[in-house]
Design a protein around this motif. Sequence first.
Motif, PDB file in Angstrom:
ATOM      1  N   LYS A  60       0.847  -1.269  -0.128  1.00 37.57           N
ATOM      2  CA  LYS A  60       0.114   0.131  -0.048  1.00 37.57           C
ATOM      3  C   LYS A  60       0.899   1.237   0.088  1.00 37.57           C
ATOM      4  O   LYS A  60       1.998   1.240   0.531  1.00 37.57           O
ATOM      5  CB  LYS A  60      -1.053   0.084   1.357  1.00 37.57           C
ATOM      6  CG  LYS A  60      -2.020  -0.985   1.089  1.00 37.57           C
ATOM      7  CD  LYS A  60      -3.288  -0.630   2.165  1.00 37.57           C
ATOM      8  CE  LYS A  60      -4.209  -1.473   1.907  1.00 37.57           C
ATOM      9  NZ  LYS A  60      -5.280  -1.390   3.054  1.00 37.57           N
ATOM     10  N   SER A  61       0.305   2.281  -0.880  1.00 33.66           N
ATOM     11  CA  SER A  61       1.179   3.506  -0.870  1.00 33.66           C
ATOM     12  C   SER A  61       0.149   4.477  -0.098  1.00 33.66           C
ATOM     13  O   SER A  61      -1.051   4.268   0.404  1.00 33.66           O
ATOM     14  CB  SER A  61       1.405   4.159  -2.145  1.00 33.66           C
ATOM     15  OG  SER A  61       0.289   4.495  -2.842  1.00 33.66           O
ATOM     16  N   CYS A  62       0.806   5.779   0.098  1.00 36.28           N
ATOM     17  CA  CYS A  62      -0.203   6.885   0.573  1.00 36.28           C
ATOM     18  C   CYS A  62      -1.518   7.244  -0.235  1.00 36.28           C
ATOM     19  O   CYS A  62      -2.606   7.289   0.252  1.00 36.28           O
ATOM     20  CB  CYS A  62       0.481   8.245   0.475  1.00 36.28           C
ATOM     21  SG  CYS A  62       2.092   8.311   1.236  1.00 36.28           S
ATOM     22  N   ALA A  63      -1.153   6.891  -1.715  1.00 37.85           N
ATOM     23  CA  ALA A  63      -2.313   7.302  -2.605  1.00 37.85           C
ATOM     24  C   ALA A  63      -3.277   5.965  -2.361  1.00 37.85           C
ATOM     25  O   ALA A  63      -4.409   6.343  -2.965  1.00 37.85           O
ATOM     26  CB  ALA A  63      -1.744   7.054  -4.000  1.00 37.85           C
ATOM     27  N   SER A  64      -3.129   4.863  -1.834  1.00 38.20           N
ATOM     28  CA  SER A  64      -4.198   3.973  -1.610  1.00 38.20           C
ATOM     29  C   SER A  64      -5.220   4.391  -1.006  1.00 38.20           C
ATOM     30  O   SER A  64      -6.471   4.068  -1.254  1.00 38.20           O
ATOM     31  CB  SER A  64      -3.325   2.645  -0.849  1.00 38.20           C
ATOM     32  OG  SER A  64      -2.302   2.169  -1.604  1.00 38.20           O
ATOM     33  N   CYS A  65      -4.990   5.230   0.050  1.00 39.03           N
ATOM     34  CA  CYS A  65      -6.008   5.849   0.944  1.00 39.03           C
ATOM     35  C   CYS A  65      -6.222   7.357   0.469  1.00 39.03           C
ATOM     36  O   CYS A  65      -7.584   7.889   0.544  1.00 39.03           O
ATOM     37  CB  CYS A  65      -5.730   5.903   2.458  1.00 39.03           C
ATOM     38  SG  CYS A  65      -5.452   4.209   3.230  1.00 39.03           S
ATOM     39  N   HIS A  66      -5.321   8.068   0.062  1.00 36.91           N
ATOM     40  CA  HIS A  66      -5.558   9.322  -0.243  1.00 36.91           C
ATOM     41  C   HIS A  66      -5.204   9.632  -1.897  1.00 36.91           C
ATOM     42  O   HIS A  66      -4.002  10.093  -2.172  1.00 36.91           O
ATOM     43  CB  HIS A  66      -4.620  10.454   0.467  1.00 36.91           C
ATOM     44  CG  HIS A  66      -4.645   9.982   2.025  1.00 36.91           C
ATOM     45  ND1 HIS A  66      -5.877  10.351   2.732  1.00 36.91           N
ATOM     46  CD2 HIS A  66      -3.769   9.509   2.699  1.00 36.91           C
ATOM     47  CE1 HIS A  66      -5.449   9.828   3.738  1.00 36.91           C
ATOM     48  NE2 HIS A  66      -4.415   9.257   4.006  1.00 36.91           N
ATOM     49  N   GLU A  67      -6.103   9.256  -2.571  1.00 35.00           N
ATOM     50  CA  GLU A  67      -5.942   9.129  -4.072  1.00 35.00           C
ATOM     51  C   GLU A  67      -5.512  10.420  -4.723  1.00 35.00           C
ATOM     52  O   GLU A  67      -4.714  10.663  -5.618  1.00 35.00           O
ATOM     53  CB  GLU A  67      -6.899   8.612  -4.938  1.00 35.00           C
ATOM     54  CG  GLU A  67      -6.544   7.947  -6.124  1.00 35.00           C
ATOM     55  CD  GLU A  67      -8.116   7.498  -6.777  1.00 35.00           C
ATOM     56  OE1 GLU A  67      -8.222   7.382  -7.814  1.00 35.00           O
ATOM     57  OE2 GLU A  67      -8.979   7.003  -5.982  1.00 35.00           O
ATOM     58  N   ASN A  68      -6.259  11.412  -4.190  1.00 32.02           N
ATOM     59  CA  ASN A  68      -5.882  13.018  -4.743  1.00 32.02           C
ATOM     60  C   ASN A  68      -5.310  13.836  -3.676  1.00 32.02           C
ATOM     61  O   ASN A  68      -6.085  14.641  -3.055  1.00 32.02           O
ATOM     62  CB  ASN A  68      -7.301  13.627  -5.257  1.00 32.02           C
ATOM     63  CG  ASN A  68      -8.088  12.575  -6.391  1.00 32.02           C
ATOM     64  OD1 ASN A  68      -7.392  12.658  -7.215  1.00 32.02           O
ATOM     65  ND2 ASN A  68      -9.080  12.432  -6.022  1.00 32.02           N
ATOM     66  N   PRO A  69      -4.059  13.894  -3.589  1.00 33.64           N
ATOM     67  CA  PRO A  69      -3.471  14.469  -2.443  1.00 33.64           C
ATOM     68  C   PRO A  69      -3.548  16.034  -2.542  1.00 33.64           C
ATOM     69  O   PRO A  69      -3.728  16.532  -1.535  1.00 33.64           O
ATOM     70  CB  PRO A  69      -1.858  14.295  -2.696  1.00 33.64           C
ATOM     71  CG  PRO A  69      -1.917  13.620  -3.931  1.00 33.64           C
ATOM     72  CD  PRO A  69      -3.118  13.138  -4.161  1.00 33.64           C
ATOM     73  N   GLU A  70      -3.814  16.582  -3.598  1.00 38.38           N
ATOM     74  CA  GLU A  70      -4.106  17.948  -3.824  1.00 38.38           C
ATOM     75  C   GLU A  70      -5.339  18.543  -2.918  1.00 38.38           C
ATOM     76  O   GLU A  70      -5.481  19.354  -2.466  1.00 38.38           O
ATOM     77  CB  GLU A  70      -4.256  18.336  -5.319  1.00 38.38           C
ATOM     78  CG  GLU A  70      -2.960  18.504  -6.221  1.00 38.38           C
ATOM     79  CD  GLU A  70      -2.424  17.048  -6.470  1.00 38.38           C
ATOM     80  OE1 GLU A  70      -3.036  16.139  -6.406  1.00 38.38           O
ATOM     81  OE2 GLU A  70      -1.110  16.974  -7.040  1.00 38.38           O
ATOM     82  N   GLU A  71      -6.332  17.405  -3.277  1.00 36.74           N
ATOM     83  CA  GLU A  71      -7.715  17.615  -2.576  1.00 36.74           C
ATOM     84  C   GLU A  71      -7.542  16.998  -1.137  1.00 36.74           C
ATOM     85  O   GLU A  71      -7.923  17.774   0.046  1.00 36.74           O
ATOM     86  CB  GLU A  71      -8.863  16.934  -3.077  1.00 36.74           C
ATOM     87  CG  GLU A  71      -9.238  17.683  -4.161  1.00 36.74           C
ATOM     88  CD  GLU A  71      -9.825  19.438  -3.721  1.00 36.74           C
ATOM     89  OE1 GLU A  71     -10.486  19.157  -2.899  1.00 36.74           O
ATOM     90  OE2 GLU A  71      -9.346  20.298  -4.598  1.00 36.74           O
ATOM     91  N   ASP A  72      -7.085  15.903  -0.939  1.00 32.16           N
ATOM     92  CA  ASP A  72      -7.292  15.142   0.479  1.00 32.16           C
ATOM     93  C   ASP A  72      -6.284  15.823   1.398  1.00 32.16           C
ATOM     94  O   ASP A  72      -6.562  15.648   2.885  1.00 32.16           O
ATOM     95  CB  ASP A  72      -6.982  13.830   0.304  1.00 32.16           C
ATOM     96  CG  ASP A  72      -7.859  13.076  -0.899  1.00 32.16           C
ATOM     97  OD1 ASP A  72      -8.984  13.310  -1.009  1.00 32.16           O
ATOM     98  OD2 ASP A  72      -7.409  11.830  -1.172  1.00 32.16           O
ATOM     99  N   MET A  73      -5.112  16.288   1.142  1.00 38.62           N
ATOM    100  CA  MET A  73      -4.385  16.713   2.005  1.00 38.62           C
ATOM    101  C   MET A  73      -4.421  18.425   2.304  1.00 38.62           C
ATOM    102  O   MET A  73      -3.713  19.093   2.736  1.00 38.62           O
ATOM    103  CB  MET A  73      -2.864  16.645   1.449  1.00 38.62           C
ATOM    104  CG  MET A  73      -2.516  15.005   1.674  1.00 38.62           C
ATOM    105  SD  MET A  73      -2.458  14.536   3.533  1.00 38.62           S
ATOM    106  CE  MET A  73      -3.703  13.369   3.202  1.00 38.62           C
ATOM    107  N   LYS A  74      -5.473  18.982   1.695  1.00 46.89           N
ATOM    108  CA  LYS A  74      -5.450  20.406   1.558  1.00 46.89           C
ATOM    109  C   LYS A  74      -5.952  20.950   2.803  1.00 46.89           C
ATOM    110  O   LYS A  74      -6.806  20.309   3.560  1.00 46.89           O
ATOM    111  CB  LYS A  74      -6.793  20.880   0.420  1.00 46.89           C
ATOM    112  CG  LYS A  74      -6.966  22.247   0.156  1.00 46.89           C
ATOM    113  CD  LYS A  74      -7.945  22.407  -0.957  1.00 46.89           C
ATOM    114  CE  LYS A  74      -7.796  23.927  -1.580  1.00 46.89           C
ATOM    115  NZ  LYS A  74      -8.619  24.131  -2.575  1.00 46.89           N
ATOM    116  N   GLY A  75      -5.022  21.956   3.544  1.00 45.96           N
ATOM    117  CA  GLY A  75      -5.531  22.431   4.780  1.00 45.96           C
ATOM    118  C   GLY A  75      -4.800  21.447   6.050  1.00 45.96           C
ATOM    119  O   GLY A  75      -4.932  21.933   7.133  1.00 45.96           O
ATOM    120  N   VAL A  76      -4.661  20.367   5.672  1.00 45.02           N
ATOM    121  CA  VAL A  76      -4.045  19.508   6.760  1.00 45.02           C
ATOM    122  C   VAL A  76      -2.848  20.085   7.660  1.00 45.02           C
ATOM    123  O   VAL A  76      -2.934  20.092   8.976  1.00 45.02           O
ATOM    124  CB  VAL A  76      -3.781  18.218   6.051  1.00 45.02           C
ATOM    125  CG1 VAL A  76      -3.002  17.207   7.277  1.00 45.02           C
ATOM    126  CG2 VAL A  76      -4.783  17.233   5.449  1.00 45.02           C
TER     127      VAL A  76
END
Lengths: 272, 107, 155
Positions: free
Chosen positions: A85-101
């Motif tokens: 598994k990679s980061c992308a397995s759970c968070h496919e769109n980092p630009e959206e999924d990591m926004k504001g984190v």
Amino acid sequence: MTKYKTIKTARSAIALLGMAVFASSATSSAMADKMDDYKVGDIHSGYVYTAPSTRAMQDDDFENPAFLMVEKGEALWSKPGPNGKSCASCHENPEEDMKGVSATYPKYDPKTKKMMTIEQKINREIVEKTGGKKVKWEKGVMPALSVFIGLQSRGMPMNVKIDGEAAPFYEKGKKFYYTRRGQLNIACKHCHEDYAGKHIRADLLSQGMANGFPAYRLKWQKVGSLHRRFRGCNKNIRAEPYKQGAEEYVNLELYVKSRGNGLKMEIPAVRR
Amino acid sequence: MAKARVKAPKKAKAGDIVTIKTLITHKMESGRRKDKKTGKLVPRHIIDKFTAKFNGETFFSADWHGSVSANPYMSFSYKAEKSGEFEFIWHDEKGEETVKKSKMTVA
Amino acid sequence: MTKIKVEVLDRRQFMLAASATTAALMAGISSANATAEMAAEYIKKLTGGASMMEGKVKIDLPEIAENGNTVPVKVSVDSPMTADNYVKTLHLVSEGNPGPEMASFHFTPASGRANAAARMRLAKTQNVVGIAEMSDGKIYTAKTLVKVTIGGCGG
């Protein structure tokens, strides 16, 4: 003998703090507009205190050497760990999924009942989700992932939570900030609250804001964490520095970031 | 393995002088820095030659010494005449080469 | 038996002694750096001792470098950059780094302009010298002083 001399020199630095402080050169009005992006009321990002040539390096994503790390982080995002598994397995769109984190870290972690920085969160995910091993803070994988994630919050206001479960840790961080330490016996506040905007010898003191970290520092010639910066500060006042991720620094990070709540995130900033 | 970034235009008009920017990850160990733990000098290891070609012909190159900062940045220009491909080559002292290519259409 | 004379330094004398030692140490360190003479010798090697003219070369550096590890530098040489009149090479030479050699940029008429930008390490406040070798064999030179911040509190 040399050691004694060093202390003596450092003492005169304090004397400078006390007596020979002078205001920084006036910022021209033409630049005021541009600087507004880096200020919220009386709170000023470290950007305000860097030289024009350093700002220029941050202003252009190509000139900013930290973007080599951003690209590395982007590539690592979809690289599978030992369990496939990679980061992308759970968070496919980092630009959206990591926004504001990044803007909200450190955060309270119910598991350890302590505060957790973004680096600690990254390490937990590496171990628990991808079956990998913890990585060091300042080398390879960590700076790449932390700036890549941090970039997704760029331009958003820093917004760490300090009430509820975070409250006691905020108080501890605040206490650290105002506690004198080291052979120079000075606290964070002496430089960054009382004398921000004044020179200490040849250097212009900033308000010690954290909205650009992890940042590329000219001195380091690489990307480094906020805790590495804390270590540098502590060494300068001849205090024993803590390790990256030490509770003392995690709480201090929470407090320092809360002082800058509202400032726009600048990861990866370029600082001297 | 060093990682390089290149910013070169994809399109240009004949006669335009275009600016190219490049960056590469490299410590550029000058051979004068001491390892904090061992106290010994870290052996010198730098990129010593950078070459920029267009359609196989070198139009700019640079010799770098220990005074060049880590993660070397290099910017320079090129006078566009016809379509083709840029090739950028970083050569380090151990003989390792990093190559990056970029196409440009000239109208 | 000879008497041993014991001298006790008071604090002021001790500090004087300490600072003298430090000064000597610092002098030792700085002499390991390139000097204007070393730079001149290196330039002689580069140019074969040919005579140089002031001008045409521009070395753009910040007046004050915040940190000597990464100092942006822009160079340009005034030249039409045509097939029979162009800048062949621009050398950057340091008067204050551990060695005088910094970088050499080799241009061609296809460069369009004799411009380049890079980032340099500067050990201390110093002159950076530019030496331009033109296609007709003429050599131009210019130097720029850059102040490098040391000490203070960079962390």
